[in-house]
Design an enzyme around this catalytic site. Structure first.
Site, PDB file in Angstrom:
ATOM      1  N   HIS A 159      -4.024  -0.961 -16.728  1.00 12.58           N
ATOM      2  CA  HIS A 159      -4.123  -2.413 -16.861  1.00 12.58           C
ATOM      3  C   HIS A 159      -5.093  -3.005 -15.828  1.00 12.58           C
ATOM      4  CE1 HIS A 159      -0.841  -1.706 -19.581  1.00 12.58           C
ATOM      5  NE2 HIS A 159      -0.150  -1.143 -18.595  1.00 12.58           N
ATOM      6  N   GLU A 190       4.212   7.616 -15.732  1.00 13.45           N
ATOM      7  CA  GLU A 190       5.016   6.413 -15.521  1.00 13.45           C
ATOM      8  C   GLU A 190       5.826   6.686 -14.256  1.00 13.45           C
ATOM      9  OE1 GLU A 190       5.007   3.665 -17.170  1.00 13.45           O
ATOM     10  OE2 GLU A 190       4.407   4.034 -19.243  1.00 13.45           O
ATOM     11  N   GLU A 235       2.564  -4.522 -12.487  1.00 15.18           N
ATOM     12  CA  GLU A 235       2.178  -3.125 -12.686  1.00 15.18           C
ATOM     13  C   GLU A 235       0.714  -2.904 -12.348  1.00 15.18           C
ATOM     14  OE1 GLU A 235       1.982   0.207 -16.291  1.00 15.18           O
ATOM     15  OE2 GLU A 235       2.442  -1.888 -16.736  1.00 15.18           O
TER      16      GLU A 235
END
Length: 316
Positions: free
Chosen positions: A106, A280, A143
């Site tokens: 991101h 993750e 994040e």
């Protein structure tokens, strides 16, 4: 996590690898994960599903630099190079001549460019959004800020060992890059290893990390078959080192306790022609995982664990 931002030309034909990759799989994870039982804080059942509530669009609930009750004020246990600094590769280090691409998931500016990141791109098997905003802790630590911080720490560690390290972005663009461009960056660099950094947005009570491996895909511009085996080796080494260094346990909601998940729907993996995995690092929507993810000391451990896994793969 979202794995799916401007149009790009079709992916060019894959170039031959500069050097052969050893594809022997090393069963590191079972041995490295013997200590999971000590991770008593974990609860909940494994649904085998990997749910995520990361938004495709929207504004973060709070600034990443706001006062965060989940993020204690602390000093790293040992001095480290400033995350924004890059050290020159050591020509004599054990990773000299190796190329590593780090993909910070991101972009902190994505939420200001919803039209651009919602535009569809071709991932071989389907059309998917360019990117998403990513998720955040309940108190607003994003994040995108987490992944960029860990990427900087990893770069410092790997460059000290002689590796050439490239980031897909370094907070130097207003949004993106899109998932297809992220894959092309690793391909163009002819990277020996690529790791995409993320933190999940599953429900509270879902805890732990998991490494996502590419499945065998041969559709359109995507052909992962040559990288499936070496990517699995890379993922297993990262999972084992991550447990050892961070003390975190594998996900209790996907992966059946192995910390490994195979997927065929992620453009960043489908379009890669070099060994690549996603990780993750934890679940931002669980308060206990969030306390780790917002800890500067823990983020240094996460960076070290991933870097050690990469080094083990490259030194094989």
């Amino acid at each position: 996590m979202s794995y799916v931002g401007p149009d790009f030309d079709p992916q060019p034909p894959r170039r031959p690898r500069r050097r052969p990759l050893t594809v022997a799989l090393v069963a590191l994870v079972p041995g490295a994960l013997l200590g999971w039982g000590a991770y008593a804080a974990f609860g909940g059942s494994d649904d085998g599903g990997g749910s995520s509530d990361k938004a495709a669009v929207g504004t973060p609930t709070a600034s990443a630099r706001s006062t965060d009750p989940e993020r204690p004020s602390e000093t790293p246990t040992e001095p480290t190079t400033s995350p924004s600094e890059s050290t020159a590769p050591s020509p004599s280090g054990p990773l000299a001549g190796k190329v590593v691409v780090i993909d910070p998931g991101h972009n902190p500016g994505n939420f200001q460019h919803t039209a651009e990141i919602n535009r569809k791109v071709d991932i071989g098997t389907a059309m998917k959004e360019c990117d998403t905003t990513g998720t955040a802790t309940n108190s607003g630590y994003r994040e995108a800020d987490f992944t960029l911080d860990v990427a900087h720490r990893m770069r410092t560690l790997l460059e000290k060992q002689g590796a050439t390290v490239e980031l897909t972005h370094d907070g130097d663009r207003s949004y993106g890059p899109c998932i297809d461009e992220r894959a092309r960056i690793g391909n163009k660099a002819e990277a020996d290893a690529v790791v995409s950094l993320h933190a999940d947005g599953a429900g509270s009570g879902n805890r732990g990390f998991h490494v996502i491996l590419p499945g065998a895909v041969n559709s359109g511009a995507a052909d992962t078959r040559p990288i499936v085996a070496p990517s699995k080796n890379l993922g297993e080494r990262i999972a084992g080192a991550f447990v050892r260094v961070t003390g975190s346990a594998p996900s209790n909601y996907v992966g059946d306790g192995t910390g490994l998940v195979t997927r065929k729907d992620l453009g960043g993996l489908n379009l890669s022609t070099v060994p690549k995995v996603f990780i993750e690092c934890g679940n931002m929507r669980d308060s206990k995982d969030a306390a780790q993810l917002t800890s500067e000391t823990w983020r240094q451990k996460a960076a070290q664990g991933i870097a050690e896994g990469i080094a083990g793969f490259l030194e094989k």
